[in-house]
Write a protein that holds these residues in place. Structure first.
Motif, mmCIF file in Angstrom:
data_model
loop_
_atom_site.group_PDB
_atom_site.id
_atom_site.type_symbol
_atom_site.label_atom_id
_atom_site.label_comp_id
_atom_site.label_asym_id
_atom_site.label_seq_id
_atom_site.Cartn_x
_atom_site.Cartn_y
_atom_site.Cartn_z
ATOM 1 N N CYS B 68 -4.698 6.010 10.459
ATOM 2 C CA CYS B 68 -3.635 6.909 9.977
ATOM 3 C C CYS B 68 -3.780 8.293 10.592
ATOM 4 O O CYS B 68 -2.794 8.970 10.860
ATOM 5 C CB CYS B 68 -3.639 6.986 8.453
ATOM 6 S SG CYS B 68 -5.196 7.543 7.736
ATOM 7 N N VAL B 69 -5.016 8.704 10.845
ATOM 8 C CA VAL B 69 -5.252 10.009 11.472
ATOM 9 C C VAL B 69 -4.799 9.960 12.933
ATOM 10 O O VAL B 69 -4.151 10.871 13.434
ATOM 11 C CB VAL B 69 -6.746 10.405 11.375
ATOM 12 C CG1 VAL B 69 -7.019 11.678 12.166
ATOM 13 C CG2 VAL B 69 -7.162 10.579 9.920
ATOM 14 N N ALA B 70 -5.119 8.839 13.594
ATOM 15 C CA ALA B 70 -4.757 8.707 15.011
ATOM 16 C C ALA B 70 -3.249 8.731 15.218
ATOM 17 O O ALA B 70 -2.764 9.296 16.185
ATOM 18 C CB ALA B 70 -5.335 7.412 15.580
ATOM 19 N N VAL B 71 -2.503 8.106 14.333
ATOM 20 C CA VAL B 71 -1.067 7.972 14.578
ATOM 21 C C VAL B 71 -0.241 9.133 14.045
ATOM 22 O O VAL B 71 0.936 9.260 14.390
ATOM 23 C CB VAL B 71 -0.481 6.670 13.987
ATOM 24 C CG1 VAL B 71 -1.220 5.453 14.533
ATOM 25 C CG2 VAL B 71 -0.478 6.686 12.471
ATOM 26 N N CYS B 72 -0.815 9.983 13.215
ATOM 27 C CA CYS B 72 0.000 11.026 12.576
ATOM 28 C C CYS B 72 0.501 12.035 13.596
ATOM 29 O O CYS B 72 -0.285 12.748 14.207
ATOM 30 C CB CYS B 72 -0.779 11.727 11.472
ATOM 31 S SG CYS B 72 0.214 13.031 10.717
ATOM 32 N N ALA B 76 -1.006 15.837 9.963
ATOM 33 C CA ALA B 76 -1.122 15.963 8.508
ATOM 34 C C ALA B 76 -2.278 15.138 7.946
ATOM 35 O O ALA B 76 -2.709 15.362 6.825
ATOM 36 C CB ALA B 76 0.186 15.532 7.835
ATOM 37 N N MET B 77 -2.764 14.185 8.715
ATOM 38 C CA MET B 77 -3.891 13.364 8.271
ATOM 39 C C MET B 77 -5.147 13.836 8.990
ATOM 40 O O MET B 77 -5.170 13.933 10.208
ATOM 41 C CB MET B 77 -3.665 11.896 8.645
ATOM 42 C CG MET B 77 -2.594 11.207 7.856
ATOM 43 S SD MET B 77 -3.194 10.790 6.206
ATOM 44 C CE MET B 77 -1.747 9.866 5.636
ATOM 45 N N VAL B 78 -6.178 14.110 8.213
ATOM 46 C CA VAL B 78 -7.413 14.622 8.801
ATOM 47 C C VAL B 78 -8.606 13.960 8.131
ATOM 48 O O VAL B 78 -8.637 13.802 6.916
ATOM 49 C CB VAL B 78 -7.516 16.154 8.613
ATOM 50 C CG1 VAL B 78 -8.797 16.687 9.219
ATOM 51 C CG2 VAL B 78 -6.318 16.860 9.250
ATOM 52 N N SER B 98 4.667 6.718 10.209
ATOM 53 C CA SER B 98 3.770 6.089 11.192
ATOM 54 C C SER B 98 2.498 5.586 10.521
ATOM 55 O O SER B 98 1.976 4.527 10.855
ATOM 56 C CB SER B 98 3.375 7.088 12.284
ATOM 57 O OG SER B 98 4.490 7.481 13.026
ATOM 58 N N CYS B 99 2.006 6.356 9.556
ATOM 59 C CA CYS B 99 0.767 5.970 8.877
ATOM 60 C C CYS B 99 0.995 4.730 8.008
ATOM 61 O O CYS B 99 0.117 3.883 7.876
ATOM 62 C CB CYS B 99 0.225 7.134 8.055
ATOM 63 S SG CYS B 99 1.441 7.865 6.943
ATOM 64 N N VAL B 100 2.195 4.626 7.450
ATOM 65 C CA VAL B 100 2.540 3.455 6.645
ATOM 66 C C VAL B 100 2.550 2.213 7.536
ATOM 67 O O VAL B 100 2.129 1.131 7.146
ATOM 68 C CB VAL B 100 3.928 3.654 5.989
ATOM 69 C CG1 VAL B 100 4.393 2.392 5.270
ATOM 70 C CG2 VAL B 100 3.898 4.848 5.049
ATOM 71 N N MET B 101 3.006 2.420 8.767
ATOM 72 C CA MET B 101 3.110 1.326 9.731
ATOM 73 C C MET B 101 1.736 0.845 10.192
ATOM 74 O O MET B 101 1.582 -0.297 10.600
ATOM 75 C CB MET B 101 3.922 1.838 10.935
ATOM 76 C CG MET B 101 3.914 0.970 12.160
ATOM 77 S SD MET B 101 5.046 1.615 13.410
ATOM 78 C CE MET B 101 4.195 3.104 13.947
ATOM 79 N N ILE B 108 -0.883 3.563 1.894
ATOM 80 C CA ILE B 108 -0.256 4.879 1.999
ATOM 81 C C ILE B 108 1.131 4.743 1.384
ATOM 82 O O ILE B 108 1.932 3.920 1.813
ATOM 83 C CB ILE B 108 -0.223 5.367 3.456
ATOM 84 C CG1 ILE B 108 -1.681 5.516 3.929
ATOM 85 C CG2 ILE B 108 0.524 6.703 3.548
ATOM 86 C CD1 ILE B 108 -1.860 5.945 5.341
ATOM 87 N N LYS B 109 1.357 5.503 0.325
ATOM 88 C CA LYS B 109 2.563 5.320 -0.480
ATOM 89 C C LYS B 109 3.686 6.202 0.041
ATOM 90 O O LYS B 109 3.481 7.388 0.305
ATOM 91 C CB LYS B 109 2.261 5.702 -1.939
ATOM 92 C CG LYS B 109 1.295 4.742 -2.623
ATOM 93 C CD LYS B 109 1.967 3.414 -2.897
ATOM 94 C CE LYS B 109 1.312 2.604 -3.987
ATOM 95 N NZ LYS B 109 1.435 3.067 -5.338
#
Ligand code: FAD
Ligand code: SF4
Lengths: 420, 145
Positions: B68-72, B76-78, B98-101, B108-109
């Motif tokens: 999720c950090v890589a795709v954000c 916003a994700m750290v 993207s993080c949901v994907m 991730i809601k």
């Protein structure tokens, strides 16, 4: 070992984070043609539409470079790479020596020759400066024609529409979003965009841009139809920005060829992101995949390996997530299977703006397209990248509520037991 | 690091974990007030899956290599280097999903109206996350594995 990175996008930041995970001390220098700290390139659309302000677009904290001891050369363009002497010569005349070099120069918009295409009011939409230039249009220009109905073209169209400009999108294919999505998904999105008031013209292209006293008045399409407009945005595709390697002996195809360690054909020189042609996890071959996740991860692995970690990258898969006026969409992996060797299953309810398609090969999930209902899409992505055999629950994959409870216990427990 | 794991054999599907999560992330930290008056009400950051008699919670694993950090695209994700917690900065989030994907656990809601996501923060340094503490059957545990 001095690390030098050309470019300052997702791949470059991934590389800095990868390098610093292993090597806290070696000097790192970034050469960046754009005069900005790294920003979320896709967010230029949010900026143009007025949903965020410029301060929100920057990708990492203000002190990111300083805190990691990275020397940032902003507004400096690398002119050439001297492979023998191991240095990068900048357009300003300066030179930067490297021990290891990463080429992360991204992509550049492809601009076809069009009659009348020279002159003012022709825009592209890939940089922060592009967004700033387009911000001048509301109030001055009533109508804009966007050439290209792919992701970037539609984002440009949406942003301009949000700013009160009337937009016509002209797409050569017989549907929008033709490369990343499929017909059904394209149809749902097309219908939605039309409802919102964005005009879409398919199977056509701009033959000529008509000007009067230099100013754009209209475009003429291949079929002779004329559309009035005051500006044109060209968004038909992004191509790897690989000019820098000409004459260096670094091997290229469509992009700069990189191996699993993200190294090019010249040892010590790496490539990552939109400029690279690197292994794809599902296709079993190299390809250019100009999406953010690939750029960041390729950059990260390039960085880890530049710092000596010997960690090969498993390869990325194509994936896109984009929402159009309340309709979320996801496409992943092989969304348009090329031949008969695949099994495709789908549930299509266009009236509800719902669509769910899965693509299987030999009981492995290799692709999916989701429209309208995308929550927990990542569970599918996990099955895809984990190459899980889905034979015993194939049917379940089509259920919008699909989750771990839909899997047999052994499959579920195995996935949930793993830490990543 | 310690992570939250579920035990499906002992989960009774009472969803107290979800309620505890919602309350923990509410303004008032009071269950009745949160559910009666808070608009928008926080979403539970775990997912309780249910199928016939089978129920279990799925929680963020705060991965070592968080995708999720890589795709954000917004930064916003750290991943917090010290604590290992994968944090989400809601201010920066643009709701691109993207993080949901990418999240392989599907935890991730989405908050479609706000165009933001919400994810587990391990209750920001609480010694025991609220969901784990609330489970009457010890069907969610917080431990090193
Ligand atoms: C409008 C838009 C929306 C998008 N939306 C999405 C999305 O939703 N999801 C997604 O996954 N992807 C999206 N993308 C694609 C994504 O932005 C790219 O894949 C990603 O930015 C690539 O990162 P990169 O680091 O490879 O290159 P870039 O971000 O392009 O960075 C390359 C940098 O190198 C610099 N440079 C080039 N040549 C030189 C040189 N000679 N010397 C010095 N510097 C140089 C450039 O100026 C640039 O700053 C979108 C792209 C655009 C344009
Ligand atoms: S939805 Fe928000 S947190 Fe998730 S990837 Fe997009 S911007 Fe980042």
């Amino acid at each position: 070992m001095e690390h030098v990175i050309i470019g300052n996008g997702a791949a470059a930041i991934g590389a800095v984070e990868g390098i610093r995970e292993i090597d806290k001390a070696s000097p790192v220098t970034i050469v960046s043609a754009e005069p900005y700290r790294a920003y979320g390139r896709p967010l230029i659309a949010n900026l143009l539409s007025g949903k965020i302000v410029e301060a929100d677009i920057y990708y990492r904290a203000d002190d990111f470079y300083e805190a990691r001891g990275v020397k940032l050369l902003l507004g400096e363009k690398a002119a050439r790479i001297d492979v023998e002497k191991k240095r990068v010569v900048l357009e300003s005349g300066k030179a930067v020596s490297f021990g290891r070099l990463l080429i992360a120069t991204g992509g550049i918009p492809f601009i076809p020759p069009i009659k009348g295409g020279e002159g003012s009011s022709i825009y592209t939409f890939t940089t922060l400066d592009d967004a700033k230039n387009l911000e001048a249009l509301p109030g001055k220009v009533e109508r804009v024609v966007v050439i290209g109905g792919g992701l970037i073209g539609l984002k440009a169209a949406e942003s301009l529409h949000d700013r009160g400009i009337k937009v016509t999108v002209v797409e050569l294919a017989d549907r929008i979003l033709s490369s990343a999505f499929d017909r059904e998904a394209g149809d749902i999105v097309e219908k939605r965009l039309k409802e919102i008031g964005i005009e879409i013209v398919l199977e056509n292209s701009v033959k000529e841009i008509v000007r009067a006293k230099g100013r754009i008045k209209a475009v003429i399409l291949n079929n002779g139809e004329q559309y009035e407009c005051g500006a044109v945005v060209i968004a038909i595709g992004v191509i790897p920005n690989k000019a820098i390697v000409e004459g260096t002996g670094i091997m290229t195809n469509r992009g700069i060829l990189a191996d699993g360690n993200m190294q090019t054909s010249v040892p010590g020189i790496y490539a990552a992101g939109d400029v690279a042609e690197a292994p794809d996890l599902l296709l079993g071959q190299k390809r250019v995949a100009p999406i953010w996740p690939n750029a960041y991860l390729q950059g990260r692995y390039a960085g880890l390996n530049m710092a000596g970690a010997k960690k090969p990258y498993r390869g990325g898969v194509a994936m896109n997530s984009i929402e159009f006026y309340g309709i979320p969409t996801v496409s992943m992996g092989i969304s348009n299977p090329p031949d008969e060797g695949y099994v495709v299953r789908a549930v299509y309810e266009p009236k509800k703006n719902l669509y769910r398609k899965i693509v299987l090969k030999g009981h492995r999930l290799v692709g999916a397209v989701l429209v309208g209902q995308i929550q927990r899409a990542g569970v599918l992505t996990g099955l895809m990248t984990g190459r899980t055999n889905v034979e015993s629950f194939e049917e379940e994959l089509l259920n919008g509520e699909f989750g771990f409870a839909s899997m047999p216990p052994d499959v579920r427990k195995k996935i949930l037991a793993e830490n990543r | 690091m310690k992570r939250v794991y579920a035990k499906e054999d002992v989960c009774i599907g009472c969803r107290l974990c979800e309620i505890a999560c919602v309350v923990e992330h509410s303004e008032s930290k009071n269950a009745i007030r949160t559910y009666k008056t808070e608009v928008p009400r926080p979403v539970a950051r775990n997912v309780v899956e249910e199928r016939g008699p089978l129920t279990f919670s799925v929680n963020c694993r705060h991965c070592d290599e968080p995708l999720c950090v890589a795709v954000c695209i917004a930064g916003a994700m750290v991943k917090d280097e010290e604590s290992g917690v994968v944090r989400h900065n809601e201010e920066k989030c643009v709701g691109c999903w993207s993080c949901v994907m990418i999240c392989p656990y599907g935890v991730i809601k989405m908050k479609p109206a706000a165009k933001k996501v919400s994810k587990c923060d391990l209750c920001n340094g609480r010694t025991m996350p609220a969901c784990v503490q609330a489970c009457p059957n010890r069907a969610i545990v917080y431990e090193e594995r």
